[in-house]
Design a protein around this motif. Structure first.
Motif, PDB file in Angstrom:
ATOM      1  N   UNK A 219       0.684  -1.154  -0.026  1.00  0.00           N
ATOM      2  CA  UNK A 219      -0.010  -0.079   0.075  1.00  0.00           C
ATOM      3  C   UNK A 219       0.641   1.266  -0.100  1.00  0.00           C
ATOM      4  N   UNK A 220       1.976   1.174   0.324  1.00  0.00           N
ATOM      5  CA  UNK A 220       3.147   2.243   0.236  1.00  0.00           C
ATOM      6  C   UNK A 220       4.029   2.313  -0.953  1.00  0.00           C
ATOM      7  N   UNK A 221       4.757   1.108  -1.136  1.00  0.00           N
ATOM      8  CA  UNK A 221       5.599   0.887  -2.127  1.00  0.00           C
ATOM      9  C   UNK A 221       4.863   0.328  -3.388  1.00  0.00           C
ATOM     10  N   UNK A 222       5.569   0.896  -4.562  1.00  0.00           N
ATOM     11  CA  UNK A 222       5.166  -0.019  -5.779  1.00  0.00           C
ATOM     12  C   UNK A 222       6.209  -0.270  -6.788  1.00  0.00           C
ATOM     13  N   UNK A 223       6.442  -1.390  -7.256  1.00  0.00           N
ATOM     14  CA  UNK A 223       7.552  -2.036  -8.062  1.00  0.00           C
ATOM     15  C   UNK A 223       7.012  -2.019  -9.546  1.00  0.00           C
ATOM     16  N   UNK A 224       7.726  -1.514 -10.287  1.00  0.00           N
ATOM     17  CA  UNK A 224       7.580  -1.609 -11.748  1.00  0.00           C
ATOM     18  C   UNK A 224       8.515  -1.904 -12.766  1.00  0.00           C
ATOM     19  N   UNK A 225       8.224  -2.005 -14.004  1.00  0.00           N
ATOM     20  CA  UNK A 225       9.638  -2.277 -14.676  1.00  0.00           C
ATOM     21  C   UNK A 225       9.326  -1.812 -16.177  1.00  0.00           C
ATOM     22  N   UNK A 226      10.486  -1.146 -16.769  1.00  0.00           N
ATOM     23  CA  UNK A 226      10.414  -1.034 -18.156  1.00  0.00           C
ATOM     24  C   UNK A 226      11.326  -1.602 -18.692  1.00  0.00           C
ATOM     25  N   UNK A 227      10.520  -2.410 -19.721  1.00  0.00           N
ATOM     26  CA  UNK A 227      11.321  -3.695 -20.445  1.00  0.00           C
ATOM     27  C   UNK A 227      12.087  -3.002 -21.581  1.00  0.00           C
ATOM     28  N   UNK A 228      11.794  -2.072 -21.917  1.00  0.00           N
ATOM     29  CA  UNK A 228      12.677  -1.290 -23.206  1.00  0.00           C
ATOM     30  C   UNK A 228      13.880  -0.810 -22.663  1.00  0.00           C
ATOM     31  N   UNK A 229      13.835  -0.150 -21.326  1.00  0.00           N
ATOM     32  CA  UNK A 229      15.072   0.333 -20.658  1.00  0.00           C
ATOM     33  C   UNK A 229      15.951  -0.696 -19.779  1.00  0.00           C
ATOM     34  N   UNK A 230      15.176  -1.918 -19.593  1.00  0.00           N
ATOM     35  CA  UNK A 230      15.842  -2.992 -18.782  1.00  0.00           C
ATOM     36  C   UNK A 230      15.992  -2.408 -17.333  1.00  0.00           C
ATOM     37  N   UNK A 231      15.087  -1.609 -16.987  1.00  0.00           N
ATOM     38  CA  UNK A 231      14.948  -0.986 -15.619  1.00  0.00           C
ATOM     39  C   UNK A 231      13.938  -1.340 -14.573  1.00  0.00           C
ATOM     40  N   UNK A 232      14.332  -1.365 -13.467  1.00  0.00           N
ATOM     41  CA  UNK A 232      13.282  -1.736 -12.466  1.00  0.00           C
ATOM     42  C   UNK A 232      13.200  -0.562 -11.582  1.00  0.00           C
ATOM     43  N   UNK A 233      11.898  -0.314 -10.999  1.00  0.00           N
ATOM     44  CA  UNK A 233      11.792   0.904 -10.059  1.00  0.00           C
ATOM     45  C   UNK A 233      11.028   0.444  -8.928  1.00  0.00           C
ATOM     46  N   UNK A 234      11.348   1.253  -7.836  1.00  0.00           N
ATOM     47  CA  UNK A 234      10.694   0.941  -6.706  1.00  0.00           C
ATOM     48  C   UNK A 234      10.090   2.296  -6.133  1.00  0.00           C
TER      49      UNK A 234
END
Length: 124
Positions: free
Chosen positions: A66-81
Motif C-alpha cells: 500500500x506504500x511501495x510500488x514496484x514496476x519495470x520498463x522492459x525497453x530500458x531494462x530498468x526496475x523501479x521502486x
C-alpha cells in the motif's frame, strides 16, 4: 552475467517519497524476476518487493504493501521502486537483485545477481 546499478536513494522526511531505479545490463533476457531487498546494520537482508520480468506480477512484504510500488520498463531494462508515505523504519540500504531461475521470488535464496546498494534514510 547481469550487472545491476541502483540510484535514487537519499534523505527524506517521514511521510515523503523517493523513487529508486535499478538499471540492468548484460544477459537481462535471462532474468526471471527482479526484486528489491533492504538491510540495516546488524540485521539480515529482508525482502521488500519483486516483479516477474515477463508477465509483470508483483509481490510485496506486508510492511510496505500500500506504500511501495514496484514496476519495470522492459525497453530500458530498468526496475523501479516507488516509495511513498515513508517511515523512519524504512531506513536501510536498498539492494536490487535479479534471478535467472524460478522459485519463490520473496525469498533471498535464488537471486544470483545483486547491485551495490543505495542508502535510504527517513528522518522523523
Amino acid at each position: 552475467q547481469v550487472q545491476l546499478v541502483e540510484s535514487g536513494g537519499g534523505l527524506v522526511q517521514a511521510g515523503g517519497s523517493l523513487r529508486l531505479s535499478c538499471a540492468a545490463s548484460g544477459r537481462t533476457f535471462s532474468s526471471y524476476a527482479m526484486g528489491w531487498f533492504r538491510q540495516v546494520p546488524g540485521k539480515e537482508r529482508e525482502f521488500v518487493a519483486a516483479i516477474i520480468w515477463s508477465g509483470g506480477s508483483t509481490y510485496y512484504a506486508d510492511s510496505v504493501k500500500g506504500r511501495f510500488t514496484i514496476s519495470r520498463d522492459k525497453a530500458k531494462n530498468t526496475v523501479y521502486l516507488q516509495m511513498n508515505s515513508l517511515k523512519p523504519e524504512d531506513t536501510a540500504v536498498y539492494y536490487c537483485a535479479a534471478r535467472s531461475g524460478g522459485g519463490t521470488v520473496t525469498r533471498i535464496y535464488g537471486y544470483n545477481y545483486w547491485g551495490q546498494g543505495t542508502q535510504v534514510t527517513v528522518s522523523s
